[in-house]
Design a protein around this motif. Sequence first.
Motif, PDB file in Angstrom:
ATOM      1  N   VAL A  39       0.798  -1.231   0.000  1.00 16.40           N
ATOM      2  CA  VAL A  39       0.000   0.000   0.000  1.00 16.40           C
ATOM      3  C   VAL A  39       0.829   1.278   0.000  1.00 16.40           C
ATOM      4  O   VAL A  39       0.279   2.369  -0.105  1.00 16.40           O
ATOM      5  CB  VAL A  39      -0.997   0.040   1.187  1.00 16.40           C
ATOM      6  N   ILE A  58      -9.510  -1.788   0.817  1.00 15.28           N
ATOM      7  CA  ILE A  58      -8.181  -2.265   1.207  1.00 15.28           C
ATOM      8  C   ILE A  58      -7.938  -1.928   2.673  1.00 15.28           C
ATOM      9  O   ILE A  58      -7.514  -2.780   3.469  1.00 15.28           O
ATOM     10  CB  ILE A  58      -7.087  -1.636   0.310  1.00 15.28           C
ATOM     11  N   ASN A  61      -9.901  -4.137   4.967  1.00 15.29           N
ATOM     12  CA  ASN A  61      -9.295  -5.464   5.075  1.00 15.29           C
ATOM     13  C   ASN A  61      -8.143  -5.448   6.072  1.00 15.29           C
ATOM     14  O   ASN A  61      -8.000  -6.364   6.880  1.00 15.29           O
ATOM     15  CB  ASN A  61      -8.807  -5.947   3.699  1.00 15.29           C
ATOM     16  N   MET A 165      -6.745  -7.634  -1.130  1.00 17.42           N
ATOM     17  CA  MET A 165      -6.158  -6.309  -1.357  1.00 17.42           C
ATOM     18  C   MET A 165      -5.530  -6.218  -2.741  1.00 17.42           C
ATOM     19  O   MET A 165      -5.696  -5.214  -3.452  1.00 17.42           O
ATOM     20  CB  MET A 165      -5.121  -5.999  -0.281  1.00 17.42           C
TER      21      MET A 165
END
Length: 177
Positions: A39, A58, A61, A165
């Motif tokens: 990320v 995302i 999660n 993700m």
Amino acid sequence: MPTLLPWTQRTFNFDFPVETYPDILERLRGLAPRIEAKVRATPPNLLTRREREGTWSIQENIGHLLDLEPLGVTRLKEFLSGVETLSPADMTNTKTHEAHHNDRPIADLLNELTQDRHRFLARLDALDPADFARTAIHPRLKTPMRMVDWLSFVAAHDDYHLVRMTDLMALFSVPSV
């Protein structure tokens, strides 16, 4: 985007030697760094974007994995104290749905997950190798598990959400690590 076999429909084989626990601990150790690498360059608006209503972003999660860390600590204590059946997970995921993870800075989520997982692994690293063979019944799977089996189950759950993700990043055209 690939369709994942839902987590609750998955089956597991725990036919590996208990002595493989160091490999499983290494998988658990890698959760936060893998997420952070994934990320790092993703814009915040994409981290909080959902595929559709009723699904998680995302960031949600990631928050879900963070929400489950206390259950891991509880179950570890239960294995060590010799309970017959482990505490159940909240299969409705109420904590995650009510947590508003999308409203938090991603750095805070990652920092908290890193710290919680580090504390959990420090407890595991301090155990005697024989502890990983302790058994208890998993409440959802209704089967006896060794501690090493349960840890493999946790690592598989981590991977499930990492794949989710990755799928979201592909859907939103974000390069994935």
